[in-house]
Design a protein around this motif. Structure first.
Motif, mmCIF file in Angstrom:
data_model
loop_
_atom_site.group_PDB
_atom_site.id
_atom_site.type_symbol
_atom_site.label_atom_id
_atom_site.label_comp_id
_atom_site.label_asym_id
_atom_site.label_seq_id
_atom_site.Cartn_x
_atom_site.Cartn_y
_atom_site.Cartn_z
ATOM 1 N N PRO A 1 103.185 63.774 -21.985
ATOM 2 C CA PRO A 1 102.645 63.078 -20.807
ATOM 3 C C PRO A 1 101.347 63.682 -20.282
ATOM 4 O O PRO A 1 100.453 62.955 -19.857
ATOM 5 N N THR A 2 101.228 65.012 -20.336
ATOM 6 C CA THR A 2 100.033 65.656 -19.799
ATOM 7 C C THR A 2 98.774 65.182 -20.540
ATOM 8 O O THR A 2 97.734 64.947 -19.930
ATOM 9 N N ALA A 3 98.887 64.995 -21.851
ATOM 10 C CA ALA A 3 97.747 64.526 -22.639
ATOM 11 C C ALA A 3 97.418 63.076 -22.274
ATOM 12 O O ALA A 3 96.252 62.706 -22.150
ATOM 13 N N PRO B 1 108.881 65.046 -17.610
ATOM 14 C CA PRO B 1 109.065 63.640 -17.225
ATOM 15 C C PRO B 1 107.729 62.898 -17.310
ATOM 16 O O PRO B 1 106.687 63.453 -16.967
ATOM 17 N N ILE B 2 107.761 61.673 -17.790
ATOM 18 C CA ILE B 2 106.533 60.883 -17.825
ATOM 19 C C ILE B 2 106.543 59.961 -16.610
ATOM 20 O O ILE B 2 107.509 59.232 -16.379
ATOM 21 N N ASN B 3 105.472 60.032 -15.820
ATOM 22 C CA ASN B 3 105.410 59.193 -14.628
ATOM 23 C C ASN B 3 105.157 57.746 -15.062
ATOM 24 O O ASN B 3 104.440 57.499 -16.031
ATOM 25 N N PRO B 4 105.771 56.779 -14.365
ATOM 26 C CA PRO B 4 105.663 55.376 -14.779
ATOM 27 C C PRO B 4 104.227 54.894 -14.974
ATOM 28 O O PRO B 4 103.959 54.107 -15.882
ATOM 29 N N GLU B 5 103.304 55.413 -14.170
ATOM 30 C CA GLU B 5 101.911 54.989 -14.316
ATOM 31 C C GLU B 5 101.351 55.366 -15.693
ATOM 32 O O GLU B 5 100.695 54.556 -16.367
ATOM 33 N N ALA B 6 101.625 56.602 -16.119
ATOM 34 C CA ALA B 6 101.160 57.053 -17.439
ATOM 35 C C ALA B 6 101.893 56.292 -18.552
ATOM 36 O O ALA B 6 101.307 55.919 -19.568
ATOM 37 N N TRP B 7 103.173 56.073 -18.354
ATOM 38 C CA TRP B 7 103.984 55.320 -19.328
ATOM 39 C C TRP B 7 103.361 53.943 -19.571
ATOM 40 O O TRP B 7 103.159 53.512 -20.712
ATOM 41 N N LYS B 8 103.034 53.271 -18.463
ATOM 42 C CA LYS B 8 102.517 51.895 -18.581
ATOM 43 C C LYS B 8 101.133 51.866 -19.211
ATOM 44 O O LYS B 8 100.807 50.950 -19.965
ATOM 45 N N TRP B 9 100.336 52.852 -18.895
ATOM 46 C CA TRP B 9 99.009 52.926 -19.507
ATOM 47 C C TRP B 9 99.147 53.132 -21.015
ATOM 48 O O TRP B 9 98.501 52.457 -21.818
ATOM 49 N N PHE B 10 99.984 54.055 -21.396
ATOM 50 C CA PHE B 10 100.243 54.357 -22.812
ATOM 51 C C PHE B 10 100.719 53.087 -23.527
ATOM 52 O O PHE B 10 100.248 52.731 -24.610
ATOM 53 N N HIS B 11 101.624 52.396 -22.877
ATOM 54 C CA HIS B 11 102.231 51.193 -23.444
ATOM 55 C C HIS B 11 101.209 50.072 -23.603
ATOM 56 O O HIS B 11 101.130 49.418 -24.637
ATOM 57 N N ARG B 12 100.387 49.865 -22.574
ATOM 58 C CA ARG B 12 99.451 48.743 -22.563
ATOM 59 C C ARG B 12 98.173 49.054 -23.340
ATOM 60 O O ARG B 12 97.785 48.299 -24.231
ATOM 61 N N LYS C 1 113.121 51.730 -19.620
ATOM 62 C CA LYS C 1 112.662 51.774 -18.237
ATOM 63 C C LYS C 1 111.639 52.904 -18.148
ATOM 64 O O LYS C 1 111.977 54.048 -18.482
ATOM 65 N N PRO C 2 110.415 52.611 -17.714
ATOM 66 C CA PRO C 2 109.369 53.643 -17.687
ATOM 67 C C PRO C 2 109.793 54.860 -16.874
ATOM 68 O O PRO C 2 110.123 54.728 -15.698
ATOM 69 N N GLY C 3 109.807 56.024 -17.511
ATOM 70 C CA GLY C 3 110.171 57.258 -16.815
ATOM 71 C C GLY C 3 111.579 57.731 -17.117
ATOM 72 O O GLY C 3 111.952 58.827 -16.732
ATOM 73 N N SER C 4 112.350 56.917 -17.828
ATOM 74 C CA SER C 4 113.710 57.334 -18.172
ATOM 75 C C SER C 4 113.848 57.506 -19.680
ATOM 76 O O SER C 4 113.368 56.672 -20.447
ATOM 77 N N GLY C 5 114.532 58.557 -20.086
ATOM 78 C CA GLY C 5 114.825 58.771 -21.508
ATOM 79 C C GLY C 5 116.022 57.939 -21.967
ATOM 80 O O GLY C 5 116.535 58.164 -23.058
ATOM 81 N N THR C 6 116.452 57.043 -21.137
ATOM 82 C CA THR C 6 117.600 56.142 -21.338
ATOM 83 C C THR C 6 118.912 56.913 -21.447
ATOM 84 O O THR C 6 119.288 57.570 -20.497
ATOM 85 N N ARG C 7 119.589 56.851 -22.613
ATOM 86 C CA ARG C 7 120.937 57.421 -22.693
ATOM 87 C C ARG C 7 121.036 58.508 -23.772
ATOM 88 O O ARG C 7 120.160 58.627 -24.607
ATOM 89 N N HIS D 1 101.116 69.054 -10.339
ATOM 90 C CA HIS D 1 99.697 68.943 -10.665
ATOM 91 C C HIS D 1 99.488 67.582 -11.342
ATOM 92 O O HIS D 1 100.269 67.201 -12.201
ATOM 93 N N GLU D 2 98.418 66.897 -10.934
ATOM 94 C CA GLU D 2 98.200 65.527 -11.386
ATOM 95 C C GLU D 2 98.120 65.356 -12.896
ATOM 96 O O GLU D 2 98.596 64.371 -13.440
ATOM 97 N N VAL D 3 97.494 66.295 -13.566
ATOM 98 C CA VAL D 3 97.346 66.161 -15.017
ATOM 99 C C VAL D 3 98.343 67.039 -15.771
ATOM 100 O O VAL D 3 99.017 66.600 -16.696
ATOM 101 N N LYS D 4 98.472 68.291 -15.322
ATOM 102 C CA LYS D 4 99.320 69.244 -16.052
ATOM 103 C C LYS D 4 100.818 69.061 -15.798
ATOM 104 O O LYS D 4 101.626 69.732 -16.429
ATOM 105 N N GLY D 5 101.186 68.204 -14.867
ATOM 106 C CA GLY D 5 102.600 68.081 -14.513
ATOM 107 C C GLY D 5 102.958 69.149 -13.502
ATOM 108 O O GLY D 5 103.298 68.877 -12.367
ATOM 109 N N GLN D 6 102.871 70.400 -13.951
ATOM 110 C CA GLN D 6 103.024 71.531 -13.036
ATOM 111 C C GLN D 6 101.904 72.523 -13.314
ATOM 112 O O GLN D 6 101.446 72.633 -14.446
#
Ligand code: 7RM
Length: 626
Positions: free
Chosen positions: A353-355, A384-395, A427-433, A546-551
């Motif tokens: 996610p950080t990348a 954890p991947i934030n939904p915003e990054a998930w959606k960008w990656f996806h789209r 679901k963006p942000g969840s590793g599901t099951r 941290h916005e980019v590094k996660g922490q």
């Protein structure tokens, strides 16, 4: 289903090994050992197992006991007997883009055998430890496989660690041999790995030899009798391209990998040949649907577990073509990765996610410049991947065609534990099951399951083949750290919640581990580095969002008398940590503090520092010293 859901396309279902997720999950639930035995049957064993799972000495679980096997044989040799002999095993591209190197399975075998013969000639025997410290170049893969082939235990240390971290890992593992290179390139800058090795080797009496691969070509001192250029060794008659594989017990150690925990001393996670092989093979195959046409790119470094399991071992076990890139995402320009995906026709792309967050910031024009139509599947790992990054990656990267496999797992688990497969609604942000054969739970302090949507401790209930077997040389700490709090259950160290659809949402670590840009570091290691500076009396390190590094790492330092809290000193302390522990551990800020918040028994209350730094309520302060 609740929330925002992305359903799989007919196409990804049609291509998937697992078309009916529920049915396979059910069969694994009913017969855990049968499920894993069937997967293990797809691999090559010199002798099959007597027992799939031996839990008579739990939590020291054993898998495939009585079996004879070697993971390296399954990664390389078995493919030579098939059409894969001439297939590309590895495509490598240098950071400067000036050279790429390719290896078929046939030539991979020759490289591994040559390295194995050289390692043997250095007096390394089955069970001996070998430390590998190098950049992302093909030889790191050859070195790992060569160790496995002859039954030596590799201990790879990430090239972003520095003298103190490397020294500690070499001496704790009592390695006989170091395999390194002269240097590596990081965003065009030279990192002098060999010089760091030299410094680390003061007071490491077990080390007899150092093999140095020439990568950067800059001048390095070589100590006569100890240090040997790899290319010189390759010229010797012993360095031929044939080497017999050591027949190992399934439970023989394959590698140790040091990882950060709650104390200053990193833990040496131990993995074995048999179970680790079955676990990484099965998860990679099912989660990324790997088939013969794939070109698989995992951007992780071999110095971390993701690099071990899914850059080296997993993909070779499935017979895929690996793409390995020496550099990072945005050098010299922010389109570097997209350009490589286009040029090499990468079909499955697995990153952190950080990348994604870093690349998002440069805007869509960079990826849009490139034809990314070879991509079929995407993956995310490390935090954890934030939904915003998930959606960008996806789209923007996946063009809404490629499902994202958000894989939750750990150095300790060896393989994916909570993850979708391509047929699972996302679901963006969840590793599901949990993966087949696994059950996870969210518990409160007392060990009771919490209600849906409530936060608690994430635990795993069933054993799995790629689980760590112990902490090397410290079995008590293994039991204490992972199995004590909730007897019979594996304590992950993460907090999480489960939603009404049974989907898991990871929140983060509950211990003193920080994930900085997906890299796992311990606050205690950072504090140990700080305390070696003459101005530091006491210190505390914490991770803040941290916005980019996660922490990111924030440090609080109490100075010794006679030292003034200046900007310059703060900068010097940041450099100090980077020089000692590694550039990845450089604190974001070092602040000076008169008094660290402590409990009456003298423990630093990092939680209070964390709350203060974020302007949040400080919580229960009843244990705070006067
Ligand atoms: C693979 C790896 C392990 C810790 C783990 C988590 C965090 C890893 C995810 C994740 C949310 C993910 N091994 N973590 N993957 N959190 N979603 N997909 O990173 O040993 O270095 O770290 O990383 O906190 O406990 S690790």
């Amino acid at each position: 289903m609740e929330g925002e859901v992305y359903y799989p396309s007919q196409d990804s279902i049609a291509k998937s090994y697992v078309q009916d997720w529920e049915a396979l999950a059910e069969s694994a639930r009913k017969d855990l050992q049968g499920f894993w035995a069937e997967r293990a049957d797809e691999l090559f064993w010199f002798k099959k197992w007597d027992k799939v799972l031996d839990d008579s000495q739990k939590p020291f679980f054993k898998w495939f006991t009585g079996a004879k096997v070697n993971i390296a044989y399954n990664c390389v040799d078995v493919h030579l007997q098939t059409y894969r002999k001439n297939k590309l095993a590895l495509i490598w591209e240098s950071e400067d883009g000036k050279s790429d190197r390719t290896f078929s399975y046939y030539s991979l075998n020759r490289e591994v055998c040559r390295m194995a013969n050289i390692i043997k000639a250095m007096g390394v025997e089955k069970g001996d430890r070998v430390t590998i410290y190098m950049g992302r170049i093909p030889e790191i893969m050859f070195a790992m496989l060569a160790c496995a082939k002859i039954g030596a235990i590799h201990s790879v240390v990430f090239g972003g660690f520095s003298v103190d971290a490397l020294h500690e890992r070499i001496s704790d593992s009592e390695s006989k041999l170091i395999i390194t290179c002269d240097g590596s390139l990081q965003n065009g800058k030279l990192v002098e790995l060999k010089r760091i090795v030299d410094e680390s080797l003061r007071h490491c009496p077990t080390v007899e030899n150092v093999i140095v691969v020439k990568r950067t070509g800059h001048e390095v001192p070589m100590e006569a009798g100890r240090d040997h250029w790899f290319h010189d060794l390759c010229a010797l008659p012993i360095a031929n391209g044939k080497c017999t594989t050591e027949v190992m017990d399934a439970e023989d150690p394959l590698f140790i990998l040091y990882t950060s925990g709650s104390t200053g001393k990193p833990k040496a996670i131990l993995h074995t040949h048999g179970g680790y092989m079955v676990g990484t093979y099965t998860t990679l195959k099912y989660v990324f649907d790997i088939n013969d046409e794939d070109r698989f790119w995992c951007t992780a470094d071999p110095g971390w577990i993701t690099g071990h399991s899914y850059l080296v071992y997993g993909p070779l076990l499935t017979g895929a073509t690996i793409f390995m890139f020496e550099g990072g995402p945005a050098f010299p320009y922010p389109n570097r990765w997209w350009q490589l995906i286009e040029r090499f026709g990468v079909s499955v792309f697995y990153t952190a996610p950080t990348a994604i967050r870093a690349l998002m910031r440069f805007g869509e024009a960079w990826p849009n410049k490139h034809d990314l139509s070879s991509l079929r599947l995407l993956g995310s790992v490390g935090e954890p991947i934030n939904p915003e990054a998930w959606k960008w990656f996806h789209r923007v990267i996946g063009k809404e065609r490629c499902p994202i496999m958000d894989t939750w797992w750990q150095t300790e688990t060896g393989m994916f534990m909570i993850t979708p497969t391509p047929v699972v609604p996302l679901k963006p942000g969840s590793g599901t099951r949990p993966f087949f054969g696994q059950e996870a739970e969210i518990l409160d302090e007392q060990g009771n399951p919490v209600a849906d949507d409530h936060e608690g401790y994430l635990v795993l209930k069933n054993p799995w083949p790629a689980m760590m077997r112990t902490l090397y040389k410290d079995p008590d700490r293994y039991v204490e750290t992972y199995w004590k709090k909730y007897p019979g259950k594996y304590m992950t160290g993460d907090s999480a919640r489960r939603d009404k659809d049974g989907y898991f949402w990871i929140i983060g670590r509950v211990d003193d581990v920080i994930k900085v840009s997906g890299h796992r570091l311990g606050t205690a290691e950072i504090e140990s580095a700080l305390i070696t500076h003459p101005a530091v009396a006491e210190s505390a390190a914490i991770g803040l969002p941290h916005e980019v590094k996660g922490q990111a790492i924030y440090c609080f330092v109490h100075l010794k008398p006679g030292f003034a809290p200046t900007e310059d000193l703060s900068e010097e302390l940041r450099q100090h940590v980077a020089r000692h522990l590694g550039p990845i551990a450089r604190p974001e800020e070092v602040n000076f503090i008169d008094k660290l918040p402590k409990t009456r028994s003298g423990k630093i209350m990092r939680r209070v520092l964390k709350a203060r730094a974020q302007g949040l309520p400080e919580g229960d302060l009843s244990t705070l010293e006067e």
